[in-house]
Design an enzyme around this catalytic site. Structure first.
Site, PDB file in Angstrom:
ATOM      1  N   ASP A  64       0.833  -1.186   0.219  1.00 51.56           N
ATOM      2  CA  ASP A  64       0.133   0.115  -0.198  1.00 51.56           C
ATOM      3  C   ASP A  64       0.672   1.462   0.043  1.00 51.56           C
ATOM      4  O   ASP A  64       1.260   1.544   1.162  1.00 51.56           O
ATOM      5  CB  ASP A  64      -1.150  -0.161   1.474  1.00 51.56           C
ATOM      6  CG  ASP A  64      -2.099   1.153   1.307  1.00 51.56           C
ATOM      7  OD1 ASP A  64      -1.846   1.901   0.051  1.00 51.56           O
ATOM      8  OD2 ASP A  64      -2.899   1.121   2.505  1.00 51.56           O
ATOM      9  N   ASN A  91       3.231   2.060 -10.348  1.00 57.70           N
ATOM     10  CA  ASN A  91       1.905   2.505 -11.690  1.00 57.70           C
ATOM     11  C   ASN A  91       0.725   3.064 -10.080  1.00 57.70           C
ATOM     12  O   ASN A  91      -0.003   3.057 -10.903  1.00 57.70           O
ATOM     13  CB  ASN A  91       1.913   1.105 -11.846  1.00 57.70           C
ATOM     14  CG  ASN A  91       0.389   0.580 -12.778  1.00 57.70           C
ATOM     15  OD1 ASN A  91       0.351   1.268 -14.083  1.00 57.70           O
ATOM     16  ND2 ASN A  91      -0.487  -0.434 -11.956  1.00 57.70           N
ATOM     17  N   TYR A 170      -6.578  14.900 -10.364  1.00 56.57           N
ATOM     18  CA  TYR A 170      -6.298  14.371 -10.610  1.00 56.57           C
ATOM     19  C   TYR A 170      -5.375  14.751 -11.633  1.00 56.57           C
ATOM     20  O   TYR A 170      -3.707  14.496 -11.740  1.00 56.57           O
ATOM     21  CB  TYR A 170      -7.437  13.313 -11.876  1.00 56.57           C
ATOM     22  CG  TYR A 170      -6.665  11.604 -12.280  1.00 56.57           C
ATOM     23  CD1 TYR A 170      -5.258  10.819 -11.816  1.00 56.57           C
ATOM     24  CD2 TYR A 170      -6.104  11.978 -13.730  1.00 56.57           C
ATOM     25  CE1 TYR A 170      -4.861   9.993 -12.541  1.00 56.57           C
ATOM     26  CE2 TYR A 170      -5.575  10.763 -14.232  1.00 56.57           C
ATOM     27  CZ  TYR A 170      -4.798  10.198 -13.714  1.00 56.57           C
ATOM     28  OH  TYR A 170      -4.544   8.767 -14.404  1.00 56.57           O
ATOM     29  N   LYS A 174      -0.826  14.514 -11.232  1.00 56.20           N
ATOM     30  CA  LYS A 174      -0.174  13.222 -13.120  1.00 56.20           C
ATOM     31  C   LYS A 174       1.061  15.303 -13.375  1.00 56.20           C
ATOM     32  O   LYS A 174       2.187  14.711 -13.801  1.00 56.20           O
ATOM     33  CB  LYS A 174      -0.748  13.031 -13.830  1.00 56.20           C
ATOM     34  CG  LYS A 174      -1.692  12.076 -13.881  1.00 56.20           C
ATOM     35  CD  LYS A 174      -0.468  11.198 -13.415  1.00 56.20           C
ATOM     36  CE  LYS A 174      -1.358   9.375 -12.767  1.00 56.20           C
ATOM     37  NZ  LYS A 174      -0.219   8.319 -12.536  1.00 56.20           N
ATOM     38  N   THR A 205     -10.068   1.679 -19.901  1.00 55.59           N
ATOM     39  CA  THR A 205     -11.023   1.072 -17.833  1.00 55.59           C
ATOM     40  C   THR A 205     -11.305   2.511 -17.549  1.00 55.59           C
ATOM     41  O   THR A 205     -11.746   3.630 -19.003  1.00 55.59           O
ATOM     42  CB  THR A 205      -9.415   1.641 -17.243  1.00 55.59           C
ATOM     43  OG1 THR A 205      -8.769   2.456 -17.462  1.00 55.59           O
ATOM     44  CG2 THR A 205      -7.919   0.548 -17.557  1.00 55.59           C
TER      45      THR A 205
END
Length: 249
Positions: A64, A91, A170, A174, A205
């Site tokens: 984790d 990842n 998000y 990144k 996805t």
């Protein structure tokens, strides 16, 4: 036989499904020993076992990226089993809940949670694994980014990103990960450790289809750039690319 080289060793976080799992399989098929890391220990065991049944050297490890104790135990497990690490693939990531990240109505805890996994988790895992990476003769660190972290593309009015809501979690996470990648690349260049950001491209996805209905790229196709960066003889470091070429910062 004594003296024979051992296979390269890789660790992939968040690897029990999607692009991470495809990367585990792809790297294992090149002959690597791959540690499949996942928060859920049972899922890690099941997924690793399914690849071992195909004759691949895949080992499970509970990991984790937001839990320091879990990270420490994972590093110790790799140390005991392999003694070094040649490839680290960061990842594990989360999109968070988009409705809680919208500029103007964002909930700060929701934004923090995204950064905790996508940015701070990468730093925590990388720092913990560096002693093992330093024992490799060709160490590589690959950070799974996204073109959604590109300031150039995000600010282009002609790009489909312009139609997405203004998310504060998000995409900025990144972009921060890209900068983290560059800083590690600078710091580790003299040690010969290559650090690059990988963009898998819009992949089939739930997250990859955000804002688009035409995404058909499979996880295996998304993992191509990971496998390329992990196995190529190139000495590029501090890059940001997908399998079709560089991504604009």
């Amino acid at each position: 036989m004594p003296g024979e080289p051992t296979p390269p060793v890789a660790l992939i976080t968040g690897a029990n499904r999607g692009i991470g799992y495809a990367a585990v399989e792809g790297l294992a098929r090149t002959g690597m020993t791959v540690f499949l890391g996942a928060r859920d220990a049972d899922a890690a065991r099941e997924r690793a076992a399914s690849l071992r049944a195909q004759g691949l050297d895949v080992r499970d490890v509970q990991l984790d990226v937001t839990d320091p104790g879990s990270i420490e135990r994972a590093a110790a497990s790799v140390q005991r089993s392999a003694g070094r690490l040649d490839v680290l693939v960061n990842n594990a990531g989360t999109p968070g809940e988009p409705s809680l990240q919208t500029a103007g109505t964002a909930e700060l805890d929701a934004v923090r949670a995204v950064f905790e996994t996508n940015v701070f988790g990468v730093v925590a895992v990388t720092e913990a694994m560096l002693p093992l990476l330093r024992r490799s003769e060709r160490a590589r660190i690959i950070n799974l980014s996204s073109s959604i972290g590109s300031l150039a593309l995000m600010s282009d009015p002609d790009h489909y990103f312009s139609g997405l809501p203004g998310w504060l979690g998000y995409p900025p996470s990144k972009a921060a990960l890209n900068q983290i990648t560059v800083q590690y690349a600078k710091q580790l260049r003299e040690e010969g450790i290559l650090v690059n950001a990988a963009d898998p491209g819009p992949t089939a996805t739930a997250l990859g289809r955000s804002g688009r209905a035409d995404v058909t790229r499979t996880p295996a196709e998304g993992a191509r750039i990971v496998i390329e960066l992990a196995t190529t003889a190139s000495t590029e470091t501090g890059g940001y690319r997908r399998d079709s070429g560089p991504v604009p910062w």
